[in-house]
Design a protein around this motif. Structure first.
Motif, PDB file in Angstrom:
ATOM      1  N   GLN A 291      -4.277   4.211  -2.667  1.00  0.00           N
ATOM      2  CA  GLN A 291      -4.879   4.291  -1.336  1.00  0.00           C
ATOM      3  C   GLN A 291      -3.840   3.847  -0.317  1.00  0.00           C
ATOM      4  OE1 GLN A 291      -7.955   1.512   0.155  1.00  0.00           O
ATOM      5  NE2 GLN A 291      -9.237   3.326   0.439  1.00  0.00           N
ATOM      6  N   GLY A 292      -3.457   4.779   0.549  1.00  0.00           N
ATOM      7  CA  GLY A 292      -2.456   4.496   1.564  1.00  0.00           C
ATOM      8  C   GLY A 292      -3.066   4.112   2.899  1.00  0.00           C
ATOM      9  N   ARG A 293      -2.252   4.221   3.916  1.00  0.00           N
ATOM     10  CA  ARG A 293      -2.672   3.759   5.244  1.00  0.00           C
ATOM     11  C   ARG A 293      -3.915   4.482   5.753  1.00  0.00           C
ATOM     12  NH1 ARG A 293       1.025   2.501  10.613  1.00  0.00           N
ATOM     13  NH2 ARG A 293      -0.692   2.486  12.108  1.00  0.00           N
ATOM     14  N   ASP A 294      -3.988   5.790   5.543  1.00  0.00           N
ATOM     15  CA  ASP A 294      -5.136   6.542   6.072  1.00  0.00           C
ATOM     16  C   ASP A 294      -6.451   6.024   5.499  1.00  0.00           C
ATOM     17  OD1 ASP A 294      -3.423   8.059   7.564  1.00  0.00           O
ATOM     18  OD2 ASP A 294      -3.539   9.841   6.286  1.00  0.00           O
ATOM     19  N   GLY A 295      -6.497   5.828   4.179  1.00  0.00           N
ATOM     20  CA  GLY A 295      -7.727   5.344   3.559  1.00  0.00           C
ATOM     21  C   GLY A 295      -8.083   3.940   3.982  1.00  0.00           C
TER      22      GLY A 295
ATOM     23  N   GLU B 254      -7.238   2.550   6.889  1.00  0.00           N
ATOM     24  CA  GLU B 254      -7.714   2.618   8.274  1.00  0.00           C
ATOM     25  C   GLU B 254      -9.161   3.095   8.352  1.00  0.00           C
ATOM     26  OE1 GLU B 254      -4.748   5.083  10.175  1.00  0.00           O
ATOM     27  OE2 GLU B 254      -3.844   3.311  11.114  1.00  0.00           O
ATOM     28  N   GLN B 255      -9.508   4.064   7.526  1.00  0.00           N
ATOM     29  CA  GLN B 255     -10.885   4.567   7.539  1.00  0.00           C
ATOM     30  C   GLN B 255     -11.871   3.476   7.151  1.00  0.00           C
ATOM     31  OE1 GLN B 255     -11.017   8.033   5.030  1.00  0.00           O
ATOM     32  NE2 GLN B 255      -9.524   9.142   6.270  1.00  0.00           N
TER      33      GLN B 255
ATOM     34  N   TYR C 215       0.822  -1.213   0.000  1.00  0.00           N
ATOM     35  CA  TYR C 215       0.000   0.000   0.000  1.00  0.00           C
ATOM     36  C   TYR C 215       0.855   1.263   0.000  1.00  0.00           C
ATOM     37  CZ  TYR C 215       1.235   0.047   4.934  1.00  0.00           C
ATOM     38  OH  TYR C 215       1.949   0.057   6.095  1.00  0.00           O
ATOM     39  N   GLU C 216       2.191   1.143   0.073  1.00  0.00           N
ATOM     40  CA  GLU C 216       3.049   2.319   0.168  1.00  0.00           C
ATOM     41  C   GLU C 216       4.326   2.089  -0.632  1.00  0.00           C
ATOM     42  OE1 GLU C 216       6.021   1.240   2.009  1.00  0.00           O
ATOM     43  OE2 GLU C 216       4.835  -0.587   1.888  1.00  0.00           O
TER      44      GLU C 216
ATOM     45  N   TRP D 255      -0.736  -3.362  12.115  1.00  0.00           N
ATOM     46  CA  TRP D 255       0.223  -2.639  11.291  1.00  0.00           C
ATOM     47  C   TRP D 255       1.635  -2.983  11.738  1.00  0.00           C
ATOM     48  CZ3 TRP D 255      -1.456  -0.141   7.089  1.00  0.00           C
ATOM     49  CH2 TRP D 255      -2.791   0.261   7.053  1.00  0.00           C
TER      50      TRP D 255
END
Length: 259
Positions: A230-234, A236-237, A222-223, A248
């Motif tokens: 879509q990274g970690r923030d998306g 997690e949401q 994802y990174e 994680w």
């Protein structure tokens, strides 16, 4: 309690250590900055280097290579590592391309690693589709891997591989009891193909996990590359809204997972 030690190296690359076995997934060890072409007008730039170098790895018993045709899963430094490992396990087509005794698997075929003093480790190839329907001729074959060994308490350790959410990958939850999943996400897109996606989003991951109810979910892939949308923030949401809880891993720092 049985445990596996998992180190997220970056992107899809993880080091899995369990019961004396050391396994490496999708080796990517090139430095950042280079732009790689994937064919058919698609390309991506590597934005972050590996959290640990190839020279810092322990002896590797097997590389689990979901596919060899894309540099975000096998880059030049990762390819250079392959001759030094005990075995390379990949797609049937990839094994032909790589040569050197690589083991090629098709979905639902099984390969077992055996070594004196260690429990046998069974590797089940699982289905993937690396894009929308009928994209296989463009993106090529991909597989995932489910790992099983004596003494597991919570089900298989499953590496999903690069895949969209579709019937084949949903079938894994029907065929196998999955306890831990290394979930390839990132919502990959390319400008040339517009809104089409080539890997799962967080919402897809939530739906998949709701089917199989794994004990532990570890996001990877994802990174570190420009085509991950879509990274970690998306992620997690998406999971905060519908669960389950995510585990994680800080890149380069081993984490213990009950298996």
């Amino acid at each position: 309690m049985s445990e596996a030690r998992i180190t997220h190296v970056g992107g899809p690359t993880t080091l899995i250590e369990v019961d004396g076995w050391s396994l490496l997934t999708d080796p990517t060890f090139d430095p950042p900055g280079r732009r790689y072409t994937f064919g058919w007008g698609t390309a991506s730039r590597k934005l972050a280097g590996p959290a640990i170098g190839a020279g810092d790895l322990p002896p590797i018993d097997a590389v689990l290579l979901t596919h060899d045709q894309h540099a975000d899963n096998l880059d030049d430094a990762g390819r250079a590592l392959l001759p030094s490992v005990g075995a390379v396990i990949t797609t049937a087509a990839g094994a032909v391309r790589l040569g050197g005794g690589a083991v090629g698997l098709r979905p639902w075929s099984v390969h077992t690693l055996r070594r004196r003093g260690r429990p046998p480790l069974e590797i089940v190839a699982t289905p993937c589709r690396h894009g929308p329907p009928l994209s296989g001729r463009i993106t090529g074959d991909v597989i995932g891997f489910a790992l099983r060994w004596p003494g597991q308490e919570h089900g298989a350790l499953w590496i999903t591989g690069d895949s969209v959410l579709y019937g084949g990958i949903r079938q894994v939850g029907v065929q196998l009891d999955v306890g831990t999943v290394l979930l390839h996400l990132g919502g990959v897109q390319f400008g040339v193909s517009g809104p089409l996606r080539y890997t799962m989003t967080g919402a897809d991951g939530v739906e998949l996990c709701s089917l199989m109810k794994p004990r532990t979910v570890v996001p990877v892939h994802y990174e570190g590359w420009s085509h991950f949308r879509q990274g970690r923030d998306g992620i997690e949401q998406a999971f905060a809204a519908a669960g389950p809880e995510l585990t994680w891993l800080d890149p380069g720092t081993p984490g213990s997972v009950s298996v």
